[in-house]
Motif scaffolding. Structure first.
Motif, mmCIF file in Angstrom:
data_model
loop_
_atom_site.group_PDB
_atom_site.id
_atom_site.type_symbol
_atom_site.label_atom_id
_atom_site.label_comp_id
_atom_site.label_asym_id
_atom_site.label_seq_id
_atom_site.Cartn_x
_atom_site.Cartn_y
_atom_site.Cartn_z
ATOM 1 N N ILE A 13 0.846 -1.203 0.000
ATOM 2 C CA ILE A 13 0.000 0.000 0.000
ATOM 3 C C ILE A 13 0.877 1.247 0.000
ATOM 4 C CG2 ILE A 13 -1.757 1.290 1.289
ATOM 5 C CD1 ILE A 13 -2.838 -1.349 2.322
ATOM 6 N N GLN A 14 1.938 1.212 0.807
ATOM 7 C CA GLN A 14 2.849 2.367 0.826
ATOM 8 C C GLN A 14 3.451 2.603 -0.556
ATOM 9 O OE1 GLN A 14 5.036 0.722 4.290
ATOM 10 N NE2 GLN A 14 4.722 2.743 5.222
ATOM 11 N N ALA A 16 2.104 1.687 -3.407
ATOM 12 C CA ALA A 16 1.015 2.146 -4.284
ATOM 13 C C ALA A 16 0.754 3.636 -4.081
ATOM 14 C CB ALA A 16 -0.259 1.346 -3.997
ATOM 15 N N ALA A 17 0.787 4.068 -2.815
ATOM 16 C CA ALA A 17 0.521 5.489 -2.527
ATOM 17 C C ALA A 17 1.511 6.377 -3.259
ATOM 18 C CB ALA A 17 0.583 5.733 -1.019
ATOM 19 N N ARG A 59 -7.834 3.759 -8.178
ATOM 20 C CA ARG A 59 -6.595 3.614 -7.400
ATOM 21 C C ARG A 59 -5.871 2.312 -7.742
ATOM 22 N NH1 ARG A 59 -6.551 6.889 -2.531
ATOM 23 N NH2 ARG A 59 -8.494 8.035 -2.262
ATOM 24 N N ASN A 63 -2.451 1.815 -10.087
ATOM 25 C CA ASN A 63 -1.289 1.180 -9.455
ATOM 26 C C ASN A 63 -0.850 -0.046 -10.248
ATOM 27 O OD1 ASN A 63 0.632 0.778 -7.283
ATOM 28 N ND2 ASN A 63 -0.635 -0.965 -6.673
ATOM 29 N N GLY A 160 -3.556 -0.854 -4.217
ATOM 30 C CA GLY A 160 -4.044 0.438 -4.715
ATOM 31 C C GLY A 160 -5.305 0.859 -3.984
ATOM 32 N N THR A 163 -4.959 2.364 -0.513
ATOM 33 C CA THR A 163 -4.544 3.759 -0.296
ATOM 34 C C THR A 163 -5.718 4.605 0.202
ATOM 35 O OG1 THR A 163 -4.940 4.365 -2.618
ATOM 36 C CG2 THR A 163 -2.697 3.654 -2.029
ATOM 37 N N MET A 166 -5.585 4.117 3.871
ATOM 38 C CA MET A 166 -4.448 4.832 4.452
ATOM 39 C C MET A 166 -4.773 6.316 4.595
ATOM 40 S SD MET A 166 -0.492 4.351 3.315
ATOM 41 C CE MET A 166 -0.187 5.743 2.247
ATOM 42 N N GLU A 167 -5.365 6.900 3.554
ATOM 43 C CA GLU A 167 -5.753 8.318 3.636
ATOM 44 C C GLU A 167 -6.774 8.544 4.752
ATOM 45 O OE1 GLU A 167 -5.404 9.216 -1.172
ATOM 46 O OE2 GLU A 167 -7.279 9.668 -0.141
ATOM 47 N N ALA A 198 -4.440 -1.345 5.878
ATOM 48 C CA ALA A 198 -4.053 0.018 6.260
ATOM 49 C C ALA A 198 -4.372 0.288 7.724
ATOM 50 C CB ALA A 198 -4.761 1.030 5.357
#
Lengths: 332, 332
Positions: A13-14, A16-17, A59, A63, A160, A163, A166-167, A198
Motif C-alpha cells: 500500500i505504501q 502504491a501510494a 486507485r 497502481n 491500490g 490507499t 491509508m488516507e 491500512a
C-alpha cells in the motif's frame, strides 16, 4: 497466470501510494452534524464517489498498470467488470496512453457503459447468464498479448485500493479522531482487504467491517469458515457493483488474519442508505457504494462507538436508480 | 425597523466567522480532474450543500440570531423564505433553543417544508400570488414581540454568508491557487455581497461574478444602473431559491463598489448544471444552487482563466426535480 497469487502487505500500500500520488484524487473526509445526531456518534465519510471515474477502482487500476513493464504496455490491457473497475482501468490506461479493452455485461448500468467508452476504451459486451467473461478475456489476451487487469484478485489491485484506507486513517488522525469502526462495501474483497491492511498497520484499535449484499456474502462466509467459501450469488440485488460470490485469493489471504466477520444488507437497507445520502448528505451514491452506510445505519443501535468511518465506494448510478431508491424510502 | 440599513464591511465578516465557528460546517474545496479537463482550467468548488440545513443560509441565520440580546431571545424569531433561509433560521434557532416561526409559500419544495419542520420551527403557509409575506410576518412579530430575521437585507446576514467566501479564499490559498474568477448564485444578493467583501479584502485580483436566473436579474440591472433596480420577476423559473427581483439595500450597498456586472442563465443552463453535478460530480445541487456552475459552464470559452471558484450554494431539491433536470440534459 498459474503462479500462486501473492498476498499483499501494508508495504504494498505504501508503494502504491507513491505511484498514484498526483494522479488519484485525495478525497476529503466529510462530517455532517445531522448524521452525527442521527447515529449518536461522530461519523466521518470517505467519499470515493469523488475519485476519478466515480469510484475507488481507479486507485487499484492505476497502481497495477503503472507496474506493467514499459516493453509490455504497448500491447494494452484487458479487464472484465460490470462497470466501476471498467472505468478505473479505462481512465488509468488513457493516462498511460495505452489501449484498453473491457469485457462488460450487456445489462450493466448505462452510465457505467457510457463512462467506460468516454475514457476511450473498447467495450466488448457479453451476456451475464450465457457467456463466461473470463473466457472472453482470455481470448482477447491471446490475440493481443496484453495484460489482464483483474478486478480484485491481484496484490497490486488490493494495495491500490488500500490507499483509500491509508488516507482515511491519516485524515481522521489530523482531526484528532480515533475511529472505533470502519464500514466498507465488500464485493470481491479488494478494497476491504486494502482498508483492513491500512488500519491494521496505522490504527489497529479500529475494527474494519465489510458489508455485503444478501446472497453475495462470500467474505462473511469465508471469514467464519476460515477459508474461501462461495455464497449462492443467485438473487437479484440492486448492488450491481458487489455481485462477487467469493472473495479473491489475494484479498482473502490478507483479510482472514485481520477481520472476523461481515455484515449483510438487503435491497431495502441499501435503498434507505442511497435515499439518506441523497436527501441528507447531498451525495449521489450507487446502491453498492452505499453498503457501508447501510451497515452503519442498521447497526448503530447495537454499539456504543464514539466515532466511526464509512467508505462511500462509488457513485456511478443512473438517475433512475437513485430515484427508485428515494421513492422506496421517502424519509431517511 | 425604520432606521437606515447599515452597509456591511469585511470587519462584519470577521466578527461573524468568530461567532459561527464550531457551529457552521467548514465545507471543503473540491476539485475534479474531469471538470478541470472540461473547462480547461482548475475549478475549485465550495459545496455549501454540505452546510447544516443543506445551504449557506445557516451561516447568516446563526450569525444574526447570535446577536439578538439575551433578553429578547425568548420571544423568538420570525422569517419568511421559500425554503433555504427558512431551514437556516429554524436550525439556528433550535441551537439557541428559541422558538421560530417561518412564513413559507404553500408551493415551496416539499423537502424544504419538511426540513424546516424537522428543526422544530412552526410553519405559516401563504399563497405567493395572493398574499404578502412581509405583512404576515409583521403581524406575527406584533403578536410575539420577536425578532425578524430577514433573508438578505441585513448587514449581519450578509456578513454570515460572507464567511463562505472567506473560507474559500483561505482554502484556495492553502492549495497555492489564486482564483481568477468566482461564480456565485445570486438572489437577493446576500451571499454575493458577502463573497465580494471577502474577496475584495483577501484576494482583490479575483473577479466575483453573480449569476442570476432569467427575469430575476436584479443584481445585474442594479450594477449597470448604479442603483437598486428591479427585474420583472414574473417568469417561471426552476431556481426557486433565487426569485428575488431586486437586491437588498445592505447587499447592494456593499456590492456596488466591488462588482461591475452579473451573468444571466435560463432553465436550460441550470438543468445542464444540475445534471452535470449529478453525473460527473456526484453532488445533489438544487437548480438555484447550480447557477454559479451554470455560469462557469456557459462562459468558459470566453475567458482564459487559469483557475476559478464556484459556490454550490444549496442542495435542497426534491428527487423529482433533479431527475427532471437529468432527463432534460442526458449527457452533461
Amino acid at each position: 497466470m498459474n503462479a500462486p497469487i501473492r498476498i499483499p502487505t501494508f508495504a504494498d500500500i505504501q508503494a502504491a501510494a507513491g505511484r498514484i500520488a498526483g494522479q488519484a484524487v485525495v478525497t476529503p473526509l466529510l462530517e455532517y452534524p445531522a448524521l452525527n445526531a442521527r447515529l449518536g456518534r461522530r461519523v466521518l465519510l470517505k467519499p470515493e464517489i469523488f475519485q476519478r471515474t466515480g469510484s475507488f477502482k481507479f486507485r487499484g487500476a492505476y497502481n497495477r498498470i503503472s507496474i506493467i513493464p514499459e516493453s509490455e504496455r504497448g500491447k494494452g490491457v484487458v479487464a472484465f467488470s460490470s462497470g466501476n473497475h471498467a472505468q478505473g482501468v479505462a481512465a488509468a490506461a488513457a493516462l498511460f496512453k495505452i489501449p484498453a479493452t473491457i469485457v462488460m455485461p450487456i445489462d450493466a448500468p448505462r452510465s457505467k457503459i457510457d463512462g467506460t467508452k468516454s475514457y476511450g476504451a473498447k467495450v466488448n459486451f457479453y451476456d451475464r447468464r450465457k457467456e463466461d467473461r473470463e473466457a472472453i478475456a482470455a481470448k482477447l489476451l491471446a490475440e493481443t498479448g496484453g495484460t489482464l487487469v483483474r478486478p480484485f484478485d491481484d496484490p497490486d489491485i488490493v494495495a491500490g485500493q488500500g490507499t483509500a484506507g491509508m488516507e482515511m486513517v491519516q485524515q481522521a488522525k489530523a482531526l484528532g479522531v480515533m475511529l472505533d469502526r470502519v464500514f466498507v462495501p465488500c464485493g470481491g474483497g479488494g478494497v476491504t482487504a486494502g482498508v483492513a491492511l491500512a488500519f491494521a498497520a496505522l490504527s489497529p484499535q479500529t475494527k474494519v467491517v465489510p458489508v455485503e449484499p444478501t446472497d453475495y456474502d462470500g467474505m462473511g462466509r469465508s471469514l467464519r469458515a476460515g477459508e474461501r467459501t462461495a455464497a449462492p450469488g443467485k438473487a437479484a440485488s440492486i448492488a450491481d457493483s458487489l455481485q462477487a460470490p467469493m472473495p479473491g485469493v489475494a484479498p482473502f489471504g490478507a483479510a482472514k488474519a485481520l477481520l472476523s466477520d461481515a455484515l449483510v444488507v438487503g435491497d431495502t437497507e441499501l435503498s434507505r442508505a442511497v435515499s439518506l445520502a441523497f436527501r441528507m448528505l447531498k451525495l449521489v451514491v450507487e446502491p453498492g457504494g452505499a453498503a457501508g452506510l447501510a451497515g452503519a445505519l442498521e447497526t448503530a443501535g447495537q454499539t456504543s462507538d464514539s466515532a466511526i468511518g464509512i467508505l462511500l465506494s462509488g457513485g456511478n448510478a443512473d438517475p433512475e436508480t437513485i430515484m427508485q431508491c428515494c421513492a422506496a424510502v421517502p424519509l431517511p
